[in-house]
Write a protein that holds these residues in place. Structure first.
Motif, PDB file in Angstrom:
ATOM      1  N   LYS A 130       2.042   2.067  -3.456  1.00  0.00           N
ATOM      2  CA  LYS A 130       0.946   2.602  -4.267  1.00  0.00           C
ATOM      3  C   LYS A 130       0.672   4.064  -3.918  1.00  0.00           C
ATOM      4  O   LYS A 130       0.415   4.894  -4.798  1.00  0.00           O
ATOM      5  CB  LYS A 130      -0.313   1.761  -4.057  1.00  0.00           C
ATOM      6  CG  LYS A 130      -0.247   0.386  -4.706  1.00  0.00           C
ATOM      7  CD  LYS A 130      -1.559  -0.374  -4.520  1.00  0.00           C
ATOM      8  CE  LYS A 130      -1.499  -1.743  -5.185  1.00  0.00           C
ATOM      9  NZ  LYS A 130      -2.768  -2.500  -4.989  1.00  0.00           N
TER      10      LYS A 130
ATOM     11  N   GLU B 232       3.249   6.419  -5.378  1.00  0.00           N
ATOM     12  CA  GLU B 232       3.051   6.633  -6.812  1.00  0.00           C
ATOM     13  C   GLU B 232       2.110   7.805  -7.075  1.00  0.00           C
ATOM     14  O   GLU B 232       2.236   8.511  -8.077  1.00  0.00           O
ATOM     15  CB  GLU B 232       2.463   5.366  -7.459  1.00  0.00           C
ATOM     16  CG  GLU B 232       3.450   4.225  -7.638  1.00  0.00           C
ATOM     17  CD  GLU B 232       4.398   4.450  -8.797  1.00  0.00           C
ATOM     18  OE1 GLU B 232       4.138   5.365  -9.614  1.00  0.00           O
ATOM     19  OE2 GLU B 232       5.410   3.725  -8.892  1.00  0.00           O
ATOM     20  N   GLN B 233       1.162   8.019  -6.167  1.00  0.00           N
ATOM     21  CA  GLN B 233       0.168   9.073  -6.342  1.00  0.00           C
ATOM     22  C   GLN B 233       0.490  10.336  -5.566  1.00  0.00           C
ATOM     23  O   GLN B 233       0.066  11.432  -5.936  1.00  0.00           O
ATOM     24  CB  GLN B 233      -1.213   8.556  -5.884  1.00  0.00           C
ATOM     25  CG  GLN B 233      -1.682   7.299  -6.607  1.00  0.00           C
ATOM     26  CD  GLN B 233      -1.867   7.524  -8.098  1.00  0.00           C
ATOM     27  OE1 GLN B 233      -2.311   8.598  -8.519  1.00  0.00           O
ATOM     28  NE2 GLN B 233      -1.519   6.533  -8.900  1.00  0.00           N
TER      29      GLN B 233
ATOM     30  N   VAL C  14       0.837  -1.198   0.000  1.00  0.00           N
ATOM     31  CA  VAL C  14       0.000   0.000   0.000  1.00  0.00           C
ATOM     32  C   VAL C  14       0.873   1.250   0.000  1.00  0.00           C
ATOM     33  O   VAL C  14       0.577   2.237  -0.681  1.00  0.00           O
ATOM     34  CB  VAL C  14      -0.952   0.006   1.206  1.00  0.00           C
ATOM     35  CG1 VAL C  14      -1.724   1.327   1.280  1.00  0.00           C
ATOM     36  CG2 VAL C  14      -1.921  -1.167   1.130  1.00  0.00           C
TER      37      VAL C  14
END
Length: 366
Positions: A47, A50-51, A44
């Protein structure tokens, strides 16, 4: 708390831990001072990054699926995230575990159970260091851009000076620089060195500023004495460009001095032959002649492409390096595509930056 200020709210921290109780403790310590995001696992966390790129990551080590060491290694292997400071928050002991963490890319350790004052102090320290690093990098980038802009201006001015009395060259010096870059790439040069040559090539006739107008603008064939004077432009250009010993101007000085040498030794100013002539000058000689042949001038029409390529072939081994001529002919398609690109710019009276000698699509192809 005096460890953090209201300005800290500008900074964001990602807390990564699979134990809700540990997350709650860290949130209680940090939330008054920082913007926080939480990840319950390494997967998590990756992820989220990445954003949303945090200013710092507090990372647990012992997590199921993907431990903190692996998360840190993956972050540091991606150039987008290498500058994010990672602090391991762990109950593991020191020694090999700490060494493992630092080798994975962590900047510090906080040992569980965490101390609020130590946590705030270390977070503040590493955020401050990271902020200083970013500020310094931004300043260096800005100064580098200023330096590059100054360098590009110097190239443009010296190239223009060499052709000041020639009102019909148009985009010649830039187009031949593109050919030089392509030929260098075709001959195995690195992209960086080929780009350097493309920047040096436009200055090859800088020395013409030292030639009298009566010779440069003579509407007739020059006398032998006038030719002797004309040929001094190579040495004059070399003398001017040698005032700087940077890689760019050193190459430009080399090209200026030797671009009229010939493979068979009949050129000037030193009568060098074969590989005695620097390859940079051999490349520019081909690029320069090809473009001169295929451009329209008041005293001649533009040669057909086939005729210009045939001329290079005919004079390979006498005027030109035969291996380089072969490379040039092998790149015929891309040479002509580049010519079309520059001819269109000339028709529209446009001149892109010096880094755009070759269209991006052509650069990638080569």
């Amino acid at each position: 708390m005096t460890n953090a200020t209201s300005e800290s709210k500008h900074f964001s921290i990602l807390v990564v831990d699979d134990e809700p109780a540990n997350i709650d403790i860290l949130l209680g310590i940090l939330k008054p001072y920082y913007k926080l995001k939480v990840a319950p696992s390494g997967f998590v966390a990756l992820k989220i990054v990445e954003q949303f790129i945090p200013d710092l990551i507090l990372l647990d080590i012992m997590m199921p699926g993907m431990d903190g060491f692996e998360v840190c290694k993956r972050l540091k292997s991606d150039k987008r995230f290498t500058s994010i400071p990672v602090i391991f928050v762990t109950a593991l002991g020191q020694g090999e575990d700490e060494e493992h963490g630092f080798s994975a890319g962590a900047v510090d350790y906080i040992t569980k159970p965490v101390s609020p004052s130590i946590t705030l102090a270390r977070v503040k320290t590493h955020l401050s260091l990271a902020h200083q690093m970013k500020t310094t990098e931004a300043l260096v980038k800005e100064r580098t851009q200023d330096l590059l802009a100054s360098q590009q201006s110097a190239i443009t001015m010296l190239a223009a000076a060499g052709h000041y009395n020639d009102t019909d060259t148009g985009h010649h010096i830039w187009r031949m620089a593109a050919y030089a870059k392509l030929l260098a790439l075709q001959s195995g040069w690195s992209y960086e060195q080929a780009t350097l040559l493309s920047q040096a090539a436009p200055m090859h006739d800088t020395g013409k500023i030292g030639i009298p107008d009566s010779i440069l603008k003579a509407p007739r064939k020059l006398s032998e004495a006038e030719m002797v004077t004309m040929r001094t432009h190579a040495a004059i250009g070399h003398k001017i460009l040698s005032q700087s010993n940077t890689p760019l101007f050193s190459m430009a000085a080399e090209v200026a001095l030797y671009h009229h040498e010939k493979w068979d030794g009949t050129g000037y100013p030193e009568g060098l032959n074969g590989q005695e002539i620097p390859q940079s000058a051999r490349i520019v000689a081909i690029a320069d002649v090809f473009d001169a042949l295929t451009m329209k001038r008041p005293y001649k029409p533009a040669w057909a492409h086939d005729d210009a390529f045939d001329y290079l072939t005919k004079h390979a081994g006498t005027h030109f390096d035969p291996t380089l001529v072969k490379h040039f002919l092998d790149a015929r398609e891309i040479i002509l595509t580049t010519k079309q690109y520059w001819d269109k710019l000339e028709e529209e009276n446009l001149l892109p930056s010096i880094d755009s000698f070759i269209p991006d699509v052509i650069s990638r192809k080569s």
